[in-house]
Design a protein around this motif. Structure first.
Motif, PDB file in Angstrom:
ATOM      1  N   ALA A 184       0.885  -1.330  -0.021  1.00 16.41           N
ATOM      2  CA  ALA A 184      -0.004   0.037   0.123  1.00 16.41           C
ATOM      3  C   ALA A 184       0.856   1.300   0.168  1.00 16.41           C
ATOM      4  CB  ALA A 184      -0.976  -0.082   1.207  1.00 16.41           C
ATOM      5  N   ARG A 185       1.834   1.431   0.888  1.00 18.10           N
ATOM      6  CA  ARG A 185       2.488   2.552   0.979  1.00 18.10           C
ATOM      7  C   ARG A 185       3.452   2.675  -0.286  1.00 18.10           C
ATOM      8  NH1 ARG A 185       3.714   1.744   7.145  1.00 18.10           N
ATOM      9  NH2 ARG A 185       3.619  -0.354   6.342  1.00 18.10           N
ATOM     10  N   PRO A 186       4.303   1.544  -0.634  1.00 16.46           N
ATOM     11  CA  PRO A 186       5.278   1.860  -1.905  1.00 16.46           C
ATOM     12  C   PRO A 186       4.251   2.138  -3.081  1.00 16.46           C
ATOM     13  CG  PRO A 186       5.693  -0.124  -0.707  1.00 16.46           C
ATOM     14  CD  PRO A 186       4.319   0.434  -0.049  1.00 16.46           C
ATOM     15  N   ALA A 187       3.033   1.485  -3.145  1.00 19.01           N
ATOM     16  CA  ALA A 187       2.503   1.804  -4.312  1.00 19.01           C
ATOM     17  C   ALA A 187       2.046   3.388  -4.378  1.00 19.01           C
ATOM     18  CB  ALA A 187       0.973   1.235  -4.451  1.00 19.01           C
ATOM     19  N   PHE A 188       1.793   3.940  -3.242  1.00 19.39           N
ATOM     20  CA  PHE A 188       1.248   5.389  -3.289  1.00 19.39           C
ATOM     21  C   PHE A 188       2.507   6.184  -3.638  1.00 19.39           C
ATOM     22  CE2 PHE A 188       1.177   9.446  -0.844  1.00 19.39           C
ATOM     23  CZ  PHE A 188      -0.123   9.976  -1.654  1.00 19.39           C
ATOM     24  N   LEU A 189       3.696   5.685  -3.148  1.00 20.94           N
ATOM     25  CA  LEU A 189       4.822   6.594  -3.570  1.00 20.94           C
ATOM     26  C   LEU A 189       5.246   6.448  -5.018  1.00 20.94           C
ATOM     27  CD1 LEU A 189       7.145   5.770  -0.419  1.00 20.94           C
ATOM     28  CD2 LEU A 189       5.947   7.961  -1.014  1.00 20.94           C
ATOM     29  N   TYR A 190       4.951   5.192  -5.674  1.00 23.72           N
ATOM     30  CA  TYR A 190       5.218   4.954  -7.132  1.00 23.72           C
ATOM     31  C   TYR A 190       4.402   5.962  -7.835  1.00 23.72           C
ATOM     32  CZ  TYR A 190       7.633   0.799  -5.714  1.00 23.72           C
ATOM     33  OH  TYR A 190       8.734   0.419  -4.975  1.00 23.72           O
ATOM     34  N   VAL A 191       3.062   6.151  -7.392  1.00 25.45           N
ATOM     35  CA  VAL A 191       2.175   6.948  -8.073  1.00 25.45           C
ATOM     36  C   VAL A 191       2.734   8.320  -7.896  1.00 25.45           C
ATOM     37  CG1 VAL A 191      -0.413   8.119  -8.260  1.00 25.45           C
ATOM     38  CG2 VAL A 191       0.205   5.412  -7.751  1.00 25.45           C
ATOM     39  N   MET A 192       3.236   8.914  -6.695  1.00 27.92           N
ATOM     40  CA  MET A 192       3.564  10.390  -6.860  1.00 27.92           C
ATOM     41  C   MET A 192       4.862  10.273  -7.601  1.00 27.92           C
ATOM     42  SD  MET A 192       1.313  11.665  -5.105  1.00 27.92           S
ATOM     43  CE  MET A 192       1.864  12.966  -4.971  1.00 27.92           C
ATOM     44  N   TYR A 193       5.771   9.170  -7.620  1.00 35.36           N
ATOM     45  CA  TYR A 193       6.923   9.527  -8.388  1.00 35.36           C
ATOM     46  C   TYR A 193       6.508   9.720  -9.914  1.00 35.36           C
ATOM     47  CZ  TYR A 193       9.715   7.697  -4.166  1.00 35.36           C
ATOM     48  OH  TYR A 193      10.286   7.723  -3.124  1.00 35.36           O
ATOM     49  N   ALA A 194       5.627   8.775 -10.202  1.00 38.12           N
ATOM     50  CA  ALA A 194       5.246   8.846 -11.860  1.00 38.12           C
ATOM     51  C   ALA A 194       4.708  10.292 -12.045  1.00 38.12           C
ATOM     52  CB  ALA A 194       4.256   7.850 -12.040  1.00 38.12           C
ATOM     53  N   LEU A 195       3.788  10.962 -11.125  1.00 31.60           N
ATOM     54  CA  LEU A 195       3.250  12.289 -11.342  1.00 31.60           C
ATOM     55  C   LEU A 195       4.359  13.104 -11.557  1.00 31.60           C
ATOM     56  CD1 LEU A 195       0.163  12.284  -9.057  1.00 31.60           C
ATOM     57  CD2 LEU A 195       0.090  12.270 -11.574  1.00 31.60           C
ATOM     58  N   LEU A 196       5.376  13.000 -10.871  1.00 31.30           N
ATOM     59  CA  LEU A 196       6.448  13.968 -10.935  1.00 31.30           C
ATOM     60  C   LEU A 196       7.447  13.782 -11.883  1.00 31.30           C
ATOM     61  CD1 LEU A 196       7.750  14.017  -7.076  1.00 31.30           C
ATOM     62  CD2 LEU A 196       6.638  15.913  -8.249  1.00 31.30           C
ATOM     63  N   LEU A 197       7.750  12.699 -12.360  1.00 32.05           N
ATOM     64  CA  LEU A 197       8.499  12.196 -13.552  1.00 32.05           C
ATOM     65  C   LEU A 197       7.741  12.747 -14.780  1.00 32.05           C
ATOM     66  CD1 LEU A 197      10.009   8.972 -12.439  1.00 32.05           C
ATOM     67  CD2 LEU A 197      11.136  10.924 -12.595  1.00 32.05           C
ATOM     68  N   TRP A 198       6.633  12.418 -14.782  1.00 34.47           N
ATOM     69  CA  TRP A 198       5.866  13.036 -15.989  1.00 34.47           C
ATOM     70  C   TRP A 198       6.012  14.375 -16.635  1.00 34.47           C
ATOM     71  CZ3 TRP A 198       3.353  11.384 -19.748  1.00 34.47           C
ATOM     72  CH2 TRP A 198       2.315  11.930 -20.693  1.00 34.47           C
ATOM     73  N   SER A 199       6.432  15.302 -15.523  1.00 35.45           N
ATOM     74  CA  SER A 199       6.784  16.701 -15.803  1.00 35.45           C
ATOM     75  C   SER A 199       8.180  16.802 -16.921  1.00 35.45           C
ATOM     76  CB  SER A 199       7.021  17.402 -14.656  1.00 35.45           C
ATOM     77  OG  SER A 199       8.198  16.822 -14.224  1.00 35.45           O
ATOM     78  N   VAL A 200       8.936  15.891 -16.781  1.00 35.93           N
ATOM     79  CA  VAL A 200      10.024  16.102 -17.727  1.00 35.93           C
ATOM     80  C   VAL A 200       9.613  15.659 -19.202  1.00 35.93           C
ATOM     81  CG1 VAL A 200      12.112  14.718 -18.477  1.00 35.93           C
ATOM     82  CG2 VAL A 200      11.718  14.858 -16.035  1.00 35.93           C
ATOM     83  N   PRO A 201       8.755  14.667 -19.684  1.00 36.17           N
ATOM     84  CA  PRO A 201       8.439  14.653 -20.957  1.00 36.17           C
ATOM     85  C   PRO A 201       7.352  15.650 -21.163  1.00 36.17           C
ATOM     86  CG  PRO A 201       7.526  12.785 -19.702  1.00 36.17           C
ATOM     87  CD  PRO A 201       8.573  13.344 -18.946  1.00 36.17           C
ATOM     88  N   MET A 202       6.584  16.205 -20.379  1.00 40.78           N
ATOM     89  CA  MET A 202       5.617  17.304 -20.695  1.00 40.78           C
ATOM     90  C   MET A 202       6.518  18.547 -20.984  1.00 40.78           C
ATOM     91  SD  MET A 202       2.641  16.748 -21.054  1.00 40.78           S
ATOM     92  CE  MET A 202       2.039  18.414 -20.849  1.00 40.78           C
ATOM     93  N   GLY A 203       7.415  18.932 -20.430  1.00 39.19           N
ATOM     94  CA  GLY A 203       8.433  19.864 -20.354  1.00 39.19           C
ATOM     95  C   GLY A 203       8.977  20.037 -21.773  1.00 39.19           C
ATOM     96  N   LEU A 204       9.402  18.794 -22.133  1.00 41.14           N
ATOM     97  CA  LEU A 204      10.155  18.493 -23.772  1.00 41.14           C
ATOM     98  C   LEU A 204       8.999  18.717 -24.912  1.00 41.14           C
ATOM     99  CD1 LEU A 204      12.012  15.509 -23.251  1.00 41.14           C
ATOM    100  CD2 LEU A 204      12.915  17.893 -23.261  1.00 41.14           C
ATOM    101  N   VAL A 205       7.854  18.227 -24.510  1.00 40.04           N
ATOM    102  CA  VAL A 205       6.730  18.522 -25.419  1.00 40.04           C
ATOM    103  C   VAL A 205       6.268  19.905 -25.569  1.00 40.04           C
ATOM    104  CG1 VAL A 205       4.016  17.831 -25.726  1.00 40.04           C
ATOM    105  CG2 VAL A 205       5.530  16.134 -25.114  1.00 40.04           C
ATOM    106  N   ALA A 206       6.523  20.757 -24.431  1.00 42.54           N
ATOM    107  CA  ALA A 206       5.821  21.893 -24.259  1.00 42.54           C
ATOM    108  C   ALA A 206       7.087  22.864 -25.006  1.00 42.54           C
ATOM    109  CB  ALA A 206       5.931  22.522 -22.789  1.00 42.54           C
ATOM    110  N   GLY A 207       8.264  22.317 -25.050  1.00 39.09           N
ATOM    111  CA  GLY A 207       9.388  23.032 -25.752  1.00 39.09           C
ATOM    112  C   GLY A 207       9.141  23.040 -27.304  1.00 39.09           C
ATOM    113  N   ILE A 208       8.749  21.463 -27.807  1.00 38.42           N
ATOM    114  CA  ILE A 208       8.628  21.316 -28.942  1.00 38.42           C
ATOM    115  C   ILE A 208       7.343  21.740 -29.744  1.00 38.42           C
ATOM    116  CG2 ILE A 208       8.412  19.635 -30.794  1.00 38.42           C
ATOM    117  CD1 ILE A 208      10.406  18.041 -28.893  1.00 38.42           C
ATOM    118  N   ASP A 209       6.228  21.476 -28.932  1.00 39.69           N
ATOM    119  CA  ASP A 209       4.847  22.107 -29.312  1.00 39.69           C
ATOM    120  C   ASP A 209       4.191  22.526 -28.370  1.00 39.69           C
ATOM    121  OD1 ASP A 209       2.388  22.249 -30.669  1.00 39.69           O
ATOM    122  OD2 ASP A 209       2.487  20.154 -31.545  1.00 39.69           O
ATOM    123  N   PRO A 210       3.974  23.800 -28.028  1.00 42.08           N
ATOM    124  CA  PRO A 210       3.166  24.213 -26.812  1.00 42.08           C
ATOM    125  C   PRO A 210       1.947  23.971 -26.934  1.00 42.08           C
ATOM    126  CG  PRO A 210       4.909  25.891 -27.663  1.00 42.08           C
ATOM    127  CD  PRO A 210       4.674  24.941 -28.662  1.00 42.08           C
TER     128      PRO A 210
END
Length: 88
Positions: free
Chosen positions: A16-42
């Motif tokens: 239960a606890r690790p799964a919650f942390l993995y979801v939070m990590y995924a949300l934080l890591l999602w910002s990296v590809p979104m930043g690249l997408v925003a740089g290429i195609d806002p």
């Protein structure tokens, strides 16, 4: 993990606890590809953000309240258990 959780060997309790942390990590890591997408195609990034926002706004408010209440209750119960010495 406390002794009671270890004794049960319940896979849901153990994950239960690790799964919650993995979801939070995924949300934080999602910002990296979104930043690249925003740089290429806002415009594409804005469309993705609008879709995600629409999804979260479609979730009913009581669901957010339920999650918050459960999370705060769990945290309070753990703190109380540790203060009493019932948990490590």
């Amino acid at each position: 993990m406390n002794e009671a959780e270890e004794a049960k060997a319940d896979p849901w309790t153990q994950r239960a606890r690790p799964a919650f942390l993995y979801v939070m990590y995924a949300l934080l890591l999602w910002s990296v590809p979104m930043g690249l997408v925003a740089g290429i195609d806002p415009a594409l990034a804005a469309a993705i953000i609008a879709g995600i926002r629409a999804y979260f706004e479609a979730l009913p408010e009581p669901l957010y309240a339920l999650f918050g209440t459960g999370y705060i209750g769990y945290t309070a119960a753990r703190a109380w258990g540790k203060a009493k010495g019932a948990e490590r």
